[in-house]
Design an enzyme around this catalytic site. Sequence first.
Site, PDB file in Angstrom:
ATOM      1  N   TYR A   1      -5.995  -3.401   4.825  1.00  0.00           N
ATOM      2  CA  TYR A   1      -7.319  -3.819   4.346  1.00  0.00           C
ATOM      3  C   TYR A   1      -8.472  -2.994   4.911  1.00  0.00           C
ATOM      4  O   TYR A   1      -9.635  -3.329   4.700  1.00  0.00           O
ATOM      5  CB  TYR A   1      -7.539  -5.311   4.636  1.00  0.00           C
ATOM      6  CG  TYR A   1      -6.793  -6.217   3.686  1.00  0.00           C
ATOM      7  CD1 TYR A   1      -5.661  -5.774   3.020  1.00  0.00           C
ATOM      8  CD2 TYR A   1      -7.215  -7.507   3.439  1.00  0.00           C
ATOM      9  CE1 TYR A   1      -4.971  -6.600   2.146  1.00  0.00           C
ATOM     10  CE2 TYR A   1      -6.535  -8.341   2.559  1.00  0.00           C
ATOM     11  CZ  TYR A   1      -5.409  -7.880   1.925  1.00  0.00           C
ATOM     12  OH  TYR A   1      -4.738  -8.705   1.065  1.00  0.00           O
TER      13      TYR A   1
ATOM     14  N   LYS B   1       7.195  -6.801   9.334  1.00  0.00           N
ATOM     15  CA  LYS B   1       8.257  -6.093   8.617  1.00  0.00           C
ATOM     16  C   LYS B   1       8.640  -4.864   9.443  1.00  0.00           C
ATOM     17  O   LYS B   1       8.636  -3.722   8.953  1.00  0.00           O
ATOM     18  CB  LYS B   1       7.755  -5.728   7.205  1.00  0.00           C
ATOM     19  CG  LYS B   1       8.823  -5.216   6.256  1.00  0.00           C
ATOM     20  CD  LYS B   1       9.779  -6.280   5.766  1.00  0.00           C
ATOM     21  CE  LYS B   1      10.852  -5.653   4.887  1.00  0.00           C
ATOM     22  NZ  LYS B   1      11.928  -6.602   4.530  1.00  0.00           N
TER      23      LYS B   1
ATOM     24  N   ASP C   1       9.516 -11.097   4.256  1.00  0.00           N
ATOM     25  CA  ASP C   1      10.229 -11.564   3.056  1.00  0.00           C
ATOM     26  C   ASP C   1      11.001 -12.848   3.360  1.00  0.00           C
ATOM     27  O   ASP C   1      11.014 -13.796   2.568  1.00  0.00           O
ATOM     28  CB  ASP C   1      11.137 -10.466   2.477  1.00  0.00           C
ATOM     29  CG  ASP C   1      11.901  -9.701   3.545  1.00  0.00           C
ATOM     30  OD1 ASP C   1      11.596  -9.847   4.746  1.00  0.00           O
ATOM     31  OD2 ASP C   1      12.825  -8.943   3.180  1.00  0.00           O
TER      32      ASP C   1
ATOM     33  N   ASP D   1      -2.684 -12.899   4.231  1.00  0.00           N
ATOM     34  CA  ASP D   1      -3.382 -13.233   2.989  1.00  0.00           C
ATOM     35  C   ASP D   1      -2.411 -13.902   2.014  1.00  0.00           C
ATOM     36  O   ASP D   1      -2.680 -14.966   1.446  1.00  0.00           O
ATOM     37  CB  ASP D   1      -3.966 -11.940   2.396  1.00  0.00           C
ATOM     38  CG  ASP D   1      -4.988 -12.201   1.307  1.00  0.00           C
ATOM     39  OD1 ASP D   1      -5.253 -13.387   1.007  1.00  0.00           O
ATOM     40  OD2 ASP D   1      -5.523 -11.223   0.759  1.00  0.00           O
TER      41      ASP D   1
ATOM     42  N   ASP E   1      -1.909 -18.166   1.094  1.00  0.00           N
ATOM     43  CA  ASP E   1      -2.073 -18.728  -0.256  1.00  0.00           C
ATOM     44  C   ASP E   1      -0.844 -19.563  -0.626  1.00  0.00           C
ATOM     45  O   ASP E   1      -0.956 -20.617  -1.252  1.00  0.00           O
ATOM     46  CB  ASP E   1      -2.283 -17.625  -1.304  1.00  0.00           C
ATOM     47  CG  ASP E   1      -3.754 -17.209  -1.436  1.00  0.00           C
ATOM     48  OD1 ASP E   1      -4.465 -17.247  -0.422  1.00  0.00           O
ATOM     49  OD2 ASP E   1      -4.185 -16.838  -2.545  1.00  0.00           O
TER      50      ASP E   1
HETATM   51 MG    MG Z   1      -6.380 -14.374  -0.521  1.00  0.00          MG
END
Ligand code: MG
Length: 343
Positions: free
Chosen positions: A131, A179, A212, A236, A240
């Site tokens: 990001y 990961k 994962d 992120d 969600d």
């Molecule tokens: Mg989001």
Amino acid sequence: MSDSHSTPLDLCVIEGDGIGHEVIPVAVDVLLRVAPQVQIHPMPAGWDYFQQHGTPLPEATIQKARECKAVLFGAVSSPAYPVEGYFSPIVRLRRTLQAYANLRPAIHLPVPTAREGVDMIVVRENTEDLYIGKEYTEDDGKTGVAKKVITRDATTRVTLLAYELARRVGRKKVTIVHKANVLSQSDGLFRRVALEIAAGYPDIITDELYVDTAAYWMVKDPNRFDVILTPNLYGDILSDMAAAWGGGLGLAPSLSLGDDIAIAEPVHGSAPDIAGKGIANPTAAILSVAMLLRHYWNLQDEANRVDQAIRNTLAEGDFTADIYREDAVSTSQFSQHVMANLG
Ligand code: MG
Ligand code: NAI
């Protein structure tokens, strides 16, 4: 952090775009009901502002946020294609203010969409990873490249915050999600640093999962999670997913914390599909304010009052359309019930 109940507190309020204009005024009303000493400073940012003024985040807004040391941020609309001069104001704000840890709880609420027993907090690194926005194309635009950056410093501060939070609120386990098997230099560093710091917290169980596998367990058995510590992008996405178990995006709050800064921000976006209809669920924004009261201003009674008013309103069966369509209440009806439950 402030621990006096009478100190004047300043809050920079950025509604943003879309349903930000509908849910943030409600959250401000709730806040002022329980903490009338808060001074509100409304400031602009977002896509609409960009179209009128050529920048999505004016310097004056950043300056005001710095002065206030506390922000309530609604949501902004960001296009999924490059636009000259545009950048995501919230991603920039978190980085500029060094609000380096994003706390995203998913806790069971009395709604038909929530999963019984779910009670977790995702702690997401907020300032780096993919990001940072270092993207470019190569090969005449035939190859897109994005830079992923993980640093020891950023990993250290977010890990310390996660473990201190776990201790303070009585959490038992931190799961480090990464990961590192594929990204051994970047996620590998995150993992190593987080485990080093974890060793200083023997009272808290530490485990780790590949992202994962974490996604798999998040769907199959979300109740196995307590605190999740993870880099920006995974945080992120996983938060969600966690929000779905908490009852949906309309209910999911978050708080971005730095050493002397906090940004209360619902997890959801500007919801253009429902914006302007007066049906948005203000719960996520209201619970974000409760997190600000609890974890930053240390106003526990006020935070409890807000949480309880939301629980009572939902328990009475007042649902906006995102929760339950039949007999759905509007944003303003829901808000009136919350205010009534605040007493
Ligand atoms: Mg989001
Ligand atoms: P979104 O969160 O805005 O909406 C996803 C779905 O959830 C939609 O169907 C929406 O109606 C529903 N929803 C979200 N919040 C709700 C609420 N409070 N009450 C009732 N229903 C609600 O995500 P989407 O559609 O992917 O993105 C829309 C825009 O928001 C995009 O431009 C995106 O870039 C931006 N966005 C901004 C964020 C921020 O500013 N923090 C975070 C996420 C997305």
